[in-house]
Design a protein around this motif. Structure first.
Motif, PDB file in Angstrom:
ATOM      1  N   ARG A   1       2.492   0.775  -1.599  1.00 59.80           N
ATOM      2  CA  ARG A   1       2.946   0.964  -2.972  1.00 59.80           C
ATOM      3  C   ARG A   1       1.773   0.715  -3.918  1.00 59.80           C
ATOM      4  O   ARG A   1       1.082  -0.267  -3.807  1.00 59.80           O
ATOM      5  CB  ARG A   1       4.117   0.030  -3.273  1.00 59.80           C
ATOM      6  CG  ARG A   1       4.670   0.336  -4.590  1.00 59.80           C
ATOM      7  CD  ARG A   1       6.150   0.461  -4.807  1.00 59.80           C
ATOM      8  NE  ARG A   1       7.106   0.201  -3.779  1.00 59.80           N
ATOM      9  CZ  ARG A   1       8.091   1.041  -3.520  1.00 59.80           C
ATOM     10  NH1 ARG A   1       8.183   2.168  -4.173  1.00 59.80           N
ATOM     11  NH2 ARG A   1       8.977   0.741  -2.621  1.00 59.80           N
ATOM     12  N   ARG A   2       1.586   1.668  -4.827  1.00 67.34           N
ATOM     13  CA  ARG A   2       0.453   1.581  -5.732  1.00 67.34           C
ATOM     14  C   ARG A   2       0.789   0.699  -6.919  1.00 67.34           C
ATOM     15  O   ARG A   2       1.793   0.888  -7.568  1.00 67.34           O
ATOM     16  CB  ARG A   2       0.090   2.977  -6.235  1.00 67.34           C
ATOM     17  CG  ARG A   2      -1.336   3.124  -6.677  1.00 67.34           C
ATOM     18  CD  ARG A   2      -1.689   4.586  -6.722  1.00 67.34           C
ATOM     19  NE  ARG A   2      -0.895   5.275  -7.727  1.00 67.34           N
ATOM     20  CZ  ARG A   2      -1.267   5.384  -8.988  1.00 67.34           C
ATOM     21  NH1 ARG A   2      -2.389   4.854  -9.414  1.00 67.34           N
ATOM     22  NH2 ARG A   2      -0.524   6.049  -9.860  1.00 67.34           N
TER      23      ARG A   2
ATOM     24  N   LYS B   1      -2.959   5.113  -1.133  1.00 66.62           N
ATOM     25  CA  LYS B   1      -2.883   4.735  -2.546  1.00 66.62           C
ATOM     26  C   LYS B   1      -3.838   5.555  -3.399  1.00 66.62           C
ATOM     27  O   LYS B   1      -3.498   5.943  -4.515  1.00 66.62           O
ATOM     28  CB  LYS B   1      -3.151   3.231  -2.709  1.00 66.62           C
ATOM     29  CG  LYS B   1      -1.891   2.414  -2.383  1.00 66.62           C
ATOM     30  CD  LYS B   1      -2.058   0.963  -2.731  1.00 66.62           C
ATOM     31  CE  LYS B   1      -2.818   0.235  -1.664  1.00 66.62           C
ATOM     32  NZ  LYS B   1      -2.694  -1.235  -1.766  1.00 66.62           N
TER      33      LYS B   1
ATOM     34  N   GLN C   1      -2.265   8.862  -3.900  1.00 64.97           N
ATOM     35  CA  GLN C   1      -1.145   8.794  -4.844  1.00 64.97           C
ATOM     36  C   GLN C   1      -1.622   8.748  -6.286  1.00 64.97           C
ATOM     37  O   GLN C   1      -0.905   9.158  -7.188  1.00 64.97           O
ATOM     38  CB  GLN C   1      -0.267   7.583  -4.528  1.00 64.97           C
ATOM     39  CG  GLN C   1       0.652   7.837  -3.339  1.00 64.97           C
ATOM     40  CD  GLN C   1       1.401   6.590  -2.935  1.00 64.97           C
ATOM     41  OE1 GLN C   1       0.868   5.492  -2.972  1.00 64.97           O
ATOM     42  NE2 GLN C   1       2.659   6.748  -2.554  1.00 64.97           N
TER      43      GLN C   1
ATOM     44  N   GLU D   1       0.793  14.023  -7.352  1.00 67.05           N
ATOM     45  CA  GLU D   1       2.201  13.638  -7.534  1.00 67.05           C
ATOM     46  C   GLU D   1       2.885  13.547  -6.176  1.00 67.05           C
ATOM     47  O   GLU D   1       3.822  12.787  -5.999  1.00 67.05           O
ATOM     48  CB  GLU D   1       2.933  14.664  -8.407  1.00 67.05           C
ATOM     49  CG  GLU D   1       2.715  14.480  -9.903  1.00 67.05           C
ATOM     50  CD  GLU D   1       1.310  14.845 -10.354  1.00 67.05           C
ATOM     51  OE1 GLU D   1       0.776  15.839  -9.845  1.00 67.05           O
ATOM     52  OE2 GLU D   1       0.749  14.108 -11.193  1.00 67.05           O
ATOM     53  N   ARG D   2       2.466  14.381  -5.247  1.00 63.24           N
ATOM     54  CA  ARG D   2       3.096  14.380  -3.923  1.00 63.24           C
ATOM     55  C   ARG D   2       2.052  14.202  -2.825  1.00 63.24           C
ATOM     56  O   ARG D   2       1.044  14.900  -2.827  1.00 63.24           O
ATOM     57  CB  ARG D   2       3.845  15.689  -3.699  1.00 63.24           C
ATOM     58  CG  ARG D   2       4.903  15.848  -4.775  1.00 63.24           C
ATOM     59  CD  ARG D   2       5.874  16.916  -4.487  1.00 63.24           C
ATOM     60  NE  ARG D   2       6.898  16.842  -5.524  1.00 63.24           N
ATOM     61  CZ  ARG D   2       8.016  17.514  -5.504  1.00 63.24           C
ATOM     62  NH1 ARG D   2       8.269  18.320  -4.497  1.00 63.24           N
ATOM     63  NH2 ARG D   2       8.889  17.387  -6.467  1.00 63.24           N
ATOM     64  N   VAL D   3       2.336  13.275  -1.943  1.00 66.50           N
ATOM     65  CA  VAL D   3       1.449  13.011  -0.829  1.00 66.50           C
ATOM     66  C   VAL D   3       2.250  13.166   0.460  1.00 66.50           C
ATOM     67  O   VAL D   3       3.355  12.655   0.580  1.00 66.50           O
ATOM     68  CB  VAL D   3       0.856  11.588  -0.909  1.00 66.50           C
ATOM     69  CG1 VAL D   3       0.009  11.281   0.319  1.00 66.50           C
ATOM     70  CG2 VAL D   3       0.035  11.420  -2.180  1.00 66.50           C
TER      71      VAL D   3
ATOM     72  N   VAL E   1       5.951   8.560   0.231  1.00 63.76           N
ATOM     73  CA  VAL E   1       5.116   9.473   1.010  1.00 63.76           C
ATOM     74  C   VAL E   1       6.014  10.336   1.892  1.00 63.76           C
ATOM     75  O   VAL E   1       6.935   9.822   2.527  1.00 63.76           O
ATOM     76  CB  VAL E   1       4.120   8.676   1.893  1.00 63.76           C
ATOM     77  CG1 VAL E   1       3.320   9.592   2.789  1.00 63.76           C
ATOM     78  CG2 VAL E   1       3.207   7.829   1.022  1.00 63.76           C
TER      79      VAL E   1
END
Lengths: 217, 234
Positions: A145-146, B81, B84, B88-90, B126
């Protein structure tokens, strides 16, 4: 009991527990969960959902039989996706030697068409392991989580200015002393730039910002 | 087992950017993208071993044992990270481990660590896709690119820039925070000059870069950020 059902569906189970649809009562999956130390609460009102986990995720299980029996499971998946809840929706798909040949099609439907998360499992035992691990590690911090990092922009602005042809570290610093932002630097005239970097370089910087980028060629 | 039918390429070709580090170990996949799926593939330096399939989506390939290895966790988390922050989408394509010739296939051991890694990835937003090998991964990547194209997010500009000035401008755009290669590419094709980007309102940046409003706002603010000379010397 009925009055409490909607609460169950919006709040999720307590830590270490799962809400489980009645139909699983005497299954290997439930035995596996119990063996792994997960507490089971049976719940009649889960609808199409098979399990609710404490970290606000719900699980739908697509078995080998579902897949081989034809397209009926697709309707179930669509209903699952449409029960708009605040839960993260997770689809477990049994990928066995028999259902393997259909897996690509199932994945395409679940992930690409419906946009749901899919995790393959080898069978009920594999699924019970996976759910147990998710439930028991629920309180751990998520390493993926970023967190929005507040960092200083100064080094980043310096890095951008140094990408301007003819500008190195020393010149970049000198330029930012006089024109503190990239926008100010861009809008400076050759006459304003020349005392800092010399006339030739000033001309070069100015034309880098203002010269039209020729298409084609 | 029946061979999956070749994916239809009827909706026109899709564009995919590939990091140069993906070439070693990715020849089969790239060839398949070009030949089987008629994708326009351009290899360039993205600063990480991943693929860009649309204006907002990045895709990374990982082997199952990669995800299961505890020593890889920190590095994987950093990579995910950083992607991200740019997209927007990984999406991660998890590939079954290749079996070397003469080696018996060992069943994959599902550990607690592996399960938790998967669960954490899903919870972090993800997307995971599962593949049996390079050929299937190429199909999935082409499917993703086509899906994004149908949603109006496909890469719509030429994958290369021409001319020295445009190339230099691309490098400047790339060095800005939260600008991915595809955003920089879009901007260097849409803006007439570097000055035009710098003095553009948020809406124009958003449109030219084919990016989200939030990202365009970040760029707008960054260009106007007034540096503190004391912090700059630090």
């Amino acid at each position: 009991m009925d009055a409490e059902a909607p609460v169950a569906r919006t709040a999720g189970p307590p830590h270490g527990h799962v809400f489980c649809s009645e139909k699983w009562r005497s299954s290997d999956l439930i035995r596996g969960l119990r063996g792994g130390g997960v507490k089971i609460l049976f719940e009649n009102e889960l609808g199409v959902v098979d399990f609710l986990l404490p970290n606000k995720s719900s699980v739908l299980y697509v078995s080998e039989c579902d897949i081989i029996a034809g397209n009926g499971y697709k309707r179930k998946l669509v209903r699952y996706r449409n029960t708009s809840s605040s839960f993260q929706e997770l689809v477990l798909v049994e990928k066995s030697r028999i259902s393997e040949q259909y897996f690509a099609a199932v994945q395409s439907f679940v992930v690409l068409d419906l946009g749901l998360a899919l995790l393959p499992v080898s069978g009920q035992t594999g699924a019970s392991q996976l759910i147990t691990h998710i439930v028991l590690s629920e309180s751990q911090e998520n390493p993926f989580r970023r967190r929005s990092a507040c960092c200083l922009f100064e080094p980043l602005v310096m890095a951008v200015v140094q990408k301007v042809p003819g500008v190195g570290k020393v010149r970049a610093r000198a330029l930012l002393h006089s024109f503190s932002s990239i926008q100010q630097l861009c809008n400076a005239t050759v006459a304003e730039l020349a005392p800092i970097v010399g006339k030739a370089c000033a001309q070069r910087i100015h034309s880098f910002f203002h010269q039209h980028m020729v298409t084609g060629s | 087992l029946p061979v999956p039918p070749p994916a239809s390429t009827s909706t026109g070709s899709v564009s995919i950017l590939v990091d140069s580090s993906c070439i070693s170990g990715g020849v089969e996949l790239i060839t398949s993208l070009r030949q089987r799926h008629a994708a326009a593939v351009h290899v360039c330096s993205l600063g990480g071993s991943y693929f860009i399939v649309s204006n907002r989506m990045a895709v990374e390939r990982h082997s199952q044992s990669d995800l299961a290895a505890t020593q890889n966790r920190t590095q994987l988390a950093e990579r995910v990270k950083s992607l991200q922050a740019l997209f927007e989408r990984v999406c991660l394509i998890v590939e079954k481990d290749r079996i070397k010739k003469g080696e018996a296939s060992r069943p994959f051991q599902q550990t607690r660590f592996y399960d938790c890694t998967l669960a954490a990835l899903v919870r972090a937003g993800v997307r995971l896709l599962w593949s049996d090998g390079a050929e299937e991964s190429a199909g999935l990547m082409a499917d993703l690119a086509r899906l994004e194209q149908r949603k109006g997010q496909g890469i719509g500009v030429p994958l290369e820039v021409t001319g020295q000035h445009r190339e230099e401008a691309l490098q400047v755009f790339l060095s800005m925070p939260s600008v991915s290669y595809v955003h920089a590419l879009n901007m260097s094709h849409s803006f007439g000059s570097v000055e035009e980007l710098i003095n553009s309102p948020v809406e124009a940046i958003q449109k030219a870069g084919c990016m989200s409003r939030t990202r365009a706002e970040e760029i707008y603010r960054f260009l106007r950020y007034s540096c503190d000379t004391f912090l700059m010397n630090a």
